[in-house]
Write an enzyme that holds these catalytic residues in place. Structure first.
Site, PDB file in Angstrom:
ATOM      1  N   TYR A   1       0.824  -1.214   0.000  1.00  0.00           N
ATOM      2  CA  TYR A   1       0.000   0.000   0.000  1.00  0.00           C
ATOM      3  C   TYR A   1       0.856   1.261   0.000  1.00  0.00           C
ATOM      4  CZ  TYR A   1      -4.297  -2.679   0.901  1.00  0.00           C
ATOM      5  OH  TYR A   1      -5.375  -3.539   0.805  1.00  0.00           O
TER       6      TYR A   1
ATOM      7  N   ASN B   1      -9.315 -12.533  -1.784  1.00  0.00           N
ATOM      8  CA  ASN B   1      -9.705 -12.668  -3.192  1.00  0.00           C
ATOM      9  C   ASN B   1      -9.562 -14.089  -3.726  1.00  0.00           C
ATOM     10  OD1 ASN B   1     -10.048  -9.695  -3.601  1.00  0.00           O
ATOM     11  ND2 ASN B   1      -7.851  -9.696  -3.181  1.00  0.00           N
TER      12      ASN B   1
ATOM     13  N   SER C   1     -13.702  -2.414  -0.627  1.00  0.00           N
ATOM     14  CA  SER C   1     -14.304  -1.584  -1.681  1.00  0.00           C
ATOM     15  C   SER C   1     -15.825  -1.642  -1.677  1.00  0.00           C
ATOM     16  CB  SER C   1     -13.765  -1.989  -3.058  1.00  0.00           C
ATOM     17  OG  SER C   1     -13.948  -0.969  -4.002  1.00  0.00           O
ATOM     18  N   CYS C   2     -16.415  -1.512  -0.501  1.00  0.00           N
ATOM     19  CA  CYS C   2     -17.874  -1.556  -0.389  1.00  0.00           C
ATOM     20  C   CYS C   2     -18.547  -0.419  -1.158  1.00  0.00           C
ATOM     21  CB  CYS C   2     -18.289  -1.501   1.080  1.00  0.00           C
ATOM     22  SG  CYS C   2     -17.711  -2.891   2.067  1.00  0.00           S
TER      23      CYS C   2
ATOM     24  N   GLY D   1     -14.834   1.908  -4.650  1.00  0.00           N
ATOM     25  CA  GLY D   1     -13.703   2.804  -4.856  1.00  0.00           C
ATOM     26  C   GLY D   1     -14.127   4.226  -5.159  1.00  0.00           C
TER      27      GLY D   1
ATOM     28  N   LEU E   1     -19.321   4.653  -7.094  1.00  0.00           N
ATOM     29  CA  LEU E   1     -20.749   4.697  -6.792  1.00  0.00           C
ATOM     30  C   LEU E   1     -21.276   6.128  -6.777  1.00  0.00           C
ATOM     31  CD1 LEU E   1     -22.499   2.588  -4.090  1.00  0.00           C
ATOM     32  CD2 LEU E   1     -22.909   5.029  -4.176  1.00  0.00           C
TER      33      LEU E   1
END
Length: 297
Positions: free
Chosen positions: A54, A158, A209-210, A213, A216
């Site tokens: 990150y 994932n 990533s609800c 990102g 939405l």
């Protein structure tokens, strides 16, 4: 803030998780970051999500610099990190690739410990499925790290159900979670067996990533979804459509733990209130339909 066990033999985490993948974008000094950490810890959001890559391999060190200002805060948090992706941000890598070799996993975990300024990770995850993954090598790395007291629990991120099952078959202890993308914009894991496997094994997935990102809120194609979320927000008397989205994720029967990605305190406080919001089944499916653009068969 409610707490949940990720697995019958796993750690207890806060219902919401603070994700630090955008930390370098927040442009906080070490002292400001320390204050931010205290803010979400006081809200009961005690689980911290990192990964070695990150911020171009910089986020963990920045977090560690803040934590060293008040090391006792470590006792109030659960620290998660991930490894297995190799990016060209590290000059040793000529291209972005995956590396789940035994040596890479151990070296990455030890580097994370050093950068974060902690003695042990509460949870270490393999970040992405690797087509060259040798399950026995990954298992060996996990066993060595646990026996050395450097990692308390392990999991994946994932992974498909078959990939999860393969790695679990090589381990003498459980994989305690699968961190996967879950949002109205990304509903694949709700029907592909991933969350079914979590229910079957008594595992709580971690949801990244609800909010898609941020897509939405801005992408034109999601305007129908925004309209439906706003309608439901009004029906429920919520403060924001973000709360409605988190409530949608929280309603899944595998009981995912959403990862927050914002550095803005107001948004974090609003997200914390989402755990008390209950959607009806029809409201949940209205969001599903608005996101996918079609009804159930």
């Amino acid at each position: 803030m409610q707490r949940l066990s990720l697995h019958p033999q796993g750690p207890e985490f806060s219902r919401l998780i603070m994700g630090y993948w955008r930390l370098m974008e927040w442009q906080l000094s070490a002292a400001e970051l320390l204050d931010f950490m205290k803010f979400h810890l006081d809200l009961g959001i005690t689980t911290i999500d990192h990964a070695d890559i990150y911020g171009g391999y910089r986020c963990e060190a920045a977090f560690g610099a803040a934590l060293r200002l008040e090391p006792s805060l470590r006792d109030r948090m659960e620290v998660v990190s991930k490894c297995g992706i190799a990016l060209t941000a590290n000059p040793a890598h000529r291209l972005n690739h995956y590396n789940t070799s035994r040596d890479h996993i151990i070296e990455s975990a030890e580097r994370s410990l050093s950068n974060l300024g902690v003695d042990c990770l509460d949870l270490l995850l393999i970040h992405r499925p690797d087509p060259l993954m040798e399950a026995d090598e990954v298992a060996d790395a996990f066993v060595r790290l646990k026996e050395a007291g450097k990692v308390r629990h392990v999991g994946v991120s994932n992974f498909t159900p078959s990939q999860f099952t393969l790695l679990q078959s090589r381990l003498p202890f459980p994989l305690v979670t699968n961190q996967v993308e879950i949002s109205p914009l990304q509903q694949g894991v709700t029907l592909d067996g991933t969350l079914d496997q979590c229910q079957q094994l008594g595992i709580r997935p971690m949801a990244w990533s609800c909010l898609g990102g941020g897509r939405l809120f801005s992408a034109p194609e999601y305007q129908p979804l925004r309209q439906e979320l706003e309608a439901i927000r009004t029906e429920l008397g919520c403060d924001s459509i973000e709360q409605v989205v988190y409530a949608w994720v929280l309603m899944l029967p595998s009981r995912p733990l959403p990862i927050l990605g914002s550095g803005k305190r107001e948004r974090i406080a609003q997200a914390a209130n989402a755990v008390d919001i209950g959607l009806s089944r029809q409201q949940w499916f209205r969001i599903r339909k608005a996101a996918l653009g079609y009804d159930v068969p």
